[in-house]
Design an enzyme around this catalytic site. Structure first.
Site: not given
Ligand code: RIB
Length: 301
Positions: A225, A252, A291
């Site tokens: 996380g 990114d 993605s």
């Protein structure tokens, strides 16, 4: 909502999938070869755009097919490329990427035209800083350009988010007044000397960065996380368990979504939760830009 101004790299990613990443001196037979538009700057611009932000980009590409295709890809996303410069006599940025069956990657970048993105080009586009809500920058362009970006953002009182990737030493003057820095674990270690393995060590590294004058520190921790640390305390956002296909561009995706949410006026904790969720989705799909999820797909919190 004021725009997110992304200043950064544009690359063409040449991706080979392999069983295991090659070791030094080793040749491995891979599987598929694919070409994608990429570069940390371009990926983050696309992520911010898919998160719903109005995105302007300042970048440099070469006068070649890769550069033209990279700019076309940004235009197709709806990103303002009016300040993407085409520079002569230098190739566009290229990244050679291996992705293993476990989804891990190994990347080598030839910066090419990205190394020509100068501080003067930013000063020439100062109006972009005056109208931006957030300025988002990475470290695939010259350090003097990043220093100039920080100064221009400060002069116009715009929130400056620095994603210190790939890892590099940063001049002290960039830290003072920085709205937010977003290292991953290895970048945080390079910047602080603290080996970041869990929440406690992430907090220790984040507090060292806060002491340098940064307002908010976010340390991204992959499948664990991300930690947000500021004067209000520490907030940890857990990532859900997902099937990892390719981690390329997950950072990114996180940064683009985080910047877009900050620009939209969301609280930093909400921005963190949405960015962690978007990054978790991105690792389930191959390629960096392919993605990146869309906020309006209805799957994000
Ligand atoms: O963060 C992933 C990116 O790093 C790739 O798209 C590659 O171009 C390198 O810049």
């Amino acid at each position: 909502m004021k725009p997110v101004l992304v200043i950064g790299s544009s690359n063409t990613d040449m991706v080979i999938t392999v069983g295991d990443l090659p070791r030094s001196g080793e040749t491995v037979l891979g599987n598929e070869f694919k070409i994608f538009a990429g570069g940390k700057g371009a990926n983050q611009a696309v992520a911010a755009r898919r998160a719903g932000a109005d995105v302007h980009m300042i970048a440099a590409v070469g006068n070649d097919d890769f550069g033209k295709k990279a700019v076309t890809a940004l235009i197709e996303e709806g990103i303002d490329v009016g300040n993407v410069q085409t520079v002569d006599a230098v190739a566009s940025g290229v990244a050679m990427i291996f992705v293993s069956d476990a989804g891990e990657n190994c990347i080598g970048v030839a910066p090419g035209a990205n190394s020509k993105l100068s501080a003067d080009m930013l000063r020439h586009n100062e109006a972009e800083f005056a109208s931006a809500g957030v300025v988002l920058v990475q470290l695939e362009t010259p350090m003097e350009t990043i220093v100039a970006a920080a100064a221009l953002a400060a002069a116009h009182d715009v929130k400056f988010i620095l994603n210190p990737a790939p890892a590099a030493e940063i001049p002290e003057k960039v830290y003072a007044g920085l709205f937010c820095i977003t290292p991953n674990q290895s970048e945080a270690e390079l910047l602080t000397g603290v080996t970041v393995v869990d929440k406690a060590s992430a907090s220790q590294a984040a507090h060292l960065l806060l002491q340098r004058g940064i307002n908010n520190v976010v340390i991204t921790m992959g499948s664990q996380g991300a930690l947000l640390c500021n004067a209000d305390g520490d907030f940890f956002e857990e990532a859900g368990t997902v099937a990892v296909v390719d981690t390329t561009g997950a950072g990114d995706t996180f940064n683009g979504f985080f910047a877009a949410m900050v620009a939209s006026g969301k609280s930093l904790q909400d921005a963190l939760a949405i960015a962690v969720s978007a990054a978790s989705q991105s690792v389930q799909v191959a390629g960096a830009i392919p993605s990146i999820p869309y906020l309006n797909a209805g799957e994000l919190p």
